[in-house]
Design an enzyme around this catalytic site. Structure first.
Site, mmCIF file in Angstrom:
data_model
loop_
_atom_site.group_PDB
_atom_site.id
_atom_site.type_symbol
_atom_site.label_atom_id
_atom_site.label_comp_id
_atom_site.label_asym_id
_atom_site.label_seq_id
_atom_site.Cartn_x
_atom_site.Cartn_y
_atom_site.Cartn_z
ATOM 1 N N SER A 158 0.684 -1.448 0.230
ATOM 2 C CA SER A 158 0.057 -0.128 0.132
ATOM 3 C C SER A 158 0.653 1.488 -0.213
ATOM 4 C CB SER A 158 -0.707 0.419 1.561
ATOM 5 O OG SER A 158 -0.270 -0.068 2.567
ATOM 6 N N LYS A 196 1.344 4.150 7.625
ATOM 7 C CA LYS A 196 0.475 5.148 6.590
ATOM 8 C C LYS A 196 0.953 6.858 6.472
ATOM 9 C CE LYS A 196 -2.927 1.936 4.835
ATOM 10 N NZ LYS A 196 -1.495 1.081 5.059
#
Length: 237
Positions: A158, A196
């Protein structure tokens, strides 16, 4: 329990400190233990430090201190004892203090810090929080900012557009806050950890991937705890 070579090196350092007040050089250690290279000494020093028998002191040449000997009855003095609470990470971390660079090759070999690898971090769907270190890696202090650090092995894709790939090892500086746009280790609901990019949207916190195949997840501020900021990355080919 120490290996024979680890015990020999610890005793040698201890005796030299008693005699002269100065730790032996890497060359002297290598000669005393009849090893062929200083890299072997470096690994022994790292092992002794990890087990709490010696400690490195900042801003001093040959900065080694014997904390305890194998037959000592007293436990080692922890060099840094704070823990996360609650946290994705527990235990002693690799600490880097502000320092001045060394110019002597021998001294520069001692400016290495053992960074604990605390498990895996999801760069994809969040995974269960990890709290136990598996091993350590040695990194030059010059690679890291001041502070306490730990490492995590990346699982997932990701964050590929930020240059973070599956199986990379990320180095994280321990801190509980971050700037907008920082890549962080975020602990969600005290249960799941993920790597993230942090975005603040009013009173909410957005955890943004760097891959269009994944969606940004938005949480209330009470659901997300920052566990550290990405400061470096290691990739093996």
């Amino acid at each position: 329990m120490l290996t024979k070579k680890q015990s020999e090196l610890l005793r040698f350092i201890h005796e030299r400190l008693k005699e002269t007040g100065v730790p032996p050089s890497f060359d002297e250690m290598k000669e005393a233990l009849d090893l062929r290279s200083k890299s072997g000494i470096h690994r022994l020093v790292m092992a002794l430090e990890e087990r709490g028998f010696i400690r490195r002191l900042p801003n001093r040449a040959r900065a080694l201190e014997v904390v305890r000997l194998p037959d000592a009855a007293t436990p080692p003095v922890p060099p840094h004892g704070r823990k996360f609470s609650p946290s994705v990470i527990e235990g002693d971390l690799g600490r880097v203090r502000p320092h001045t660079p060394h110019t002597d090759d021998e001294d520069s070999e001692l400016t290495t810090v053992a960074i604990p690898v605390m498990g895996r971090i999801a760069a994809g769907t969040p995974i269960s929080a990890l709290q136990h270190r598996s091993h350590t890696i040695g990194l030059p202090m010059d690679m890291l900012p001041a502070g306490e650090h730990y490492a995590l092995e990346v699982r997932g894709d990701s964050m590929i557009d930020a240059g973070i790939l599956d199986a990379d090892t990320v180095i994280i500086r321990r801190q509980d806050n971050a700037e907008n746009g920082d890549i962080v280790v975020a602990l969600i609901d005290d249960e799941e950890a993920t790597l993230k990019r942090l975005r603040r949207r009013g009173a909410s916190i957005a955890l943004e991937p760097a891959n269009s195949a994944y969606e940004t997840r938005i949480f209330g501020p009470d659901r997300v705890r920052i566990q550290g900021k990405l400061v470096s990355l290691i990739r093996r080919y």
